[in-house]
Design an enzyme around this catalytic site. Structure first.
Site, PDB file in Angstrom:
ATOM      1  N   GLU A 179     110.581  -5.681  43.891  1.00 33.60           N
ATOM      2  CA  GLU A 179     109.447  -4.133  43.693  1.00 33.60           C
ATOM      3  C   GLU A 179     108.498  -4.887  44.731  1.00 33.60           C
ATOM      4  OE1 GLU A 179     108.312  -3.199  40.023  1.00 33.60           O
ATOM      5  OE2 GLU A 179     106.331  -2.818  40.879  1.00 33.60           O
ATOM      6  N   GLU A 206      96.942  -1.716  44.202  1.00 33.00           N
ATOM      7  CA  GLU A 206      97.380  -1.198  42.854  1.00 33.00           C
ATOM      8  C   GLU A 206      96.023  -1.381  42.685  1.00 33.00           C
ATOM      9  OE1 GLU A 206     100.435  -2.134  39.683  1.00 33.00           O
ATOM     10  OE2 GLU A 206     100.427  -4.016  40.819  1.00 33.00           O
TER      11      GLU A 206
END
Length: 366
Positions: free
Chosen positions: A244, A249
């Site tokens: 991933e 974020e």
């Protein structure tokens, strides 16, 4: 072929009393103040003066497959009048051409209308890269279905997040994603006691292997928000084995601190071996900033406004440490609550909230 939308058209009537050897009427002539309208990409409005020796006149737009301008004719029942040609802005990277035909009796006069192509944005990319795909979110009100896929999942599907992901609209028809004024907007809100939001995938079935990928994003405010710009493998089987890549974020309880992370068997947050880096980005909430990744077979580096955020090298330790040689697809989503976003609780008074994406661009080496 002439468009049937005609403002007026005179049919010449030949004299009927002079006999075969009598005087013939003079041919009708048309004069226009210009036979060429050259519009810039921004468009404009142009007036053309018309005069005819006939008793009246009219206009028609010549079919070009895309009649991109509008025509308004005045005083068509007189020998002199005006034509107003309105040319809108050209959004395309190609010039376009059309024509207006002025008619009086059997006489014709053509006015050619051309427009320059839209100027192309000067896309930044590291040397040696070229643009292979992008979305500037300038067309329509919905995401292009050929490029984008919505996730549909109920709350607590992953990370104990509280939102329900739906395909574009909620049961009551409210949009969780929409394209408006040149941006993609991902909305998170409460409806009938449930939280709804959007999660979208770009080219989920093909993705890209390596490249420079950049997006300009405005983050929402509020404790409970968890917006992200990240990537997952096209041929996903298990996590974290298949990897991933988190380009950006942020969580609302820690405003304006953005982070990048890489997940794999050898580095994952569940056993505190994660590869991650956080940096302060003033105005990340409420202002547009650029977030990017340069991804090669040897290294992954992420950036915030062109400044290096995280850098990780392929150490040659195999797939457990580097599962990043396969195609990955781009994801934008706005989560609510969950293991990280809700770590300090959520404030439903902050709802509704919106994450905005001005563009996303994918470059690969030439």
């Amino acid at each position: 072929m002439l468009n049937c939308v005609m403002l007026s058209l005179a049919v010449a009537l030949w004299g009927c009393g002079g006999g075969e050897d009598g005087p013939q009427p003079a041919p009708v002539s048309i004069t226009v103040s210009t036979e060429t309208v050259n519009a810039p990409a921004e468009g404009g409005t142009y007036t053309v003066n018309v005069s005819t020796t006939g008793t009246e006149w009219g206009v028609a737009i010549v079919e070009t497959g895309d009649n991109f301008f509008k025509v308004d004719a005045k005083n068509t029942a007189a020998q002199a009048g005006t034509i107003t040609i309105t040319v809108p802005a050209n959004p395309e990277a190609m010039a376009r051409t059309g024509a207006v035909t002025v008619m009086s009796g059997v006489a014709r006069k053509t006015i050619t209308v051309t427009q320059a192509a839209a100027e192309q944005a000067a896309y930044y990319a590291p040397e040696g890269y070229q643009l292979v795909w992008h979305d500037e979110f300038n067309e329509g009100m919905e995401l292009n279905a050929a490029d984008w896929t919505h996730e549909v999942q109920k709350d607590h599907w992953v990370n104990n997040e509280l939102q329900n992901y739906v395909n574009h609209v909620t049961p009551k028809g409210r949009y969780v994603t929409e394209v408006m004024d040149g941006t993609l907007r991902i909305h998170c809100f409460k409806e009938d006691g449930k939280i709804y939001s959007g999660r979208v995938y770009a080219h989920v079935k093909s993705g890209w292997t390596y490249g420079y990928i950049e997006a300009s994003i405005k983050l929402p405010k509020g404790k409970g928000t968890w917006p992200a710009f990240w990537m997952m493998p096209v041929n996903f089987k298990s996590w974290p084995a298949d990897g991933e890549i988190d380009i950006m974020e942020e969580v609302g309880y820690h405003p304006d601190y953005v982070s990048s992370s890489l997940h794999a068997n050898a580095h994952v947050h569940s056993n505190n071996t994660q590869v991650t880096h956080e940096m302060y980005c003033k105005g990340a909430e409420g202002e547009f900033h650029t977030y990017a990744i340069e991804w090669t077979a040897q290294n992954i580096t992420t950036f915030v406004d062109g400044k290096e955020q995280l850098s990780y090298n392929n150490r040659g330790l195999g797939r457990d440490d580097w599962p990043y040689n396969d195609p990955f697809y781009v994801i934008f989503n706005l989560a609510w609550g969950g293991d990280w976003g809700g770590q300090q609780g959520v404030d439903e008074n902050a709802l509704p909230v919106t994450m905005e994406v001005d563009y996303v661009r994918v470059f690969q080496k030439k």
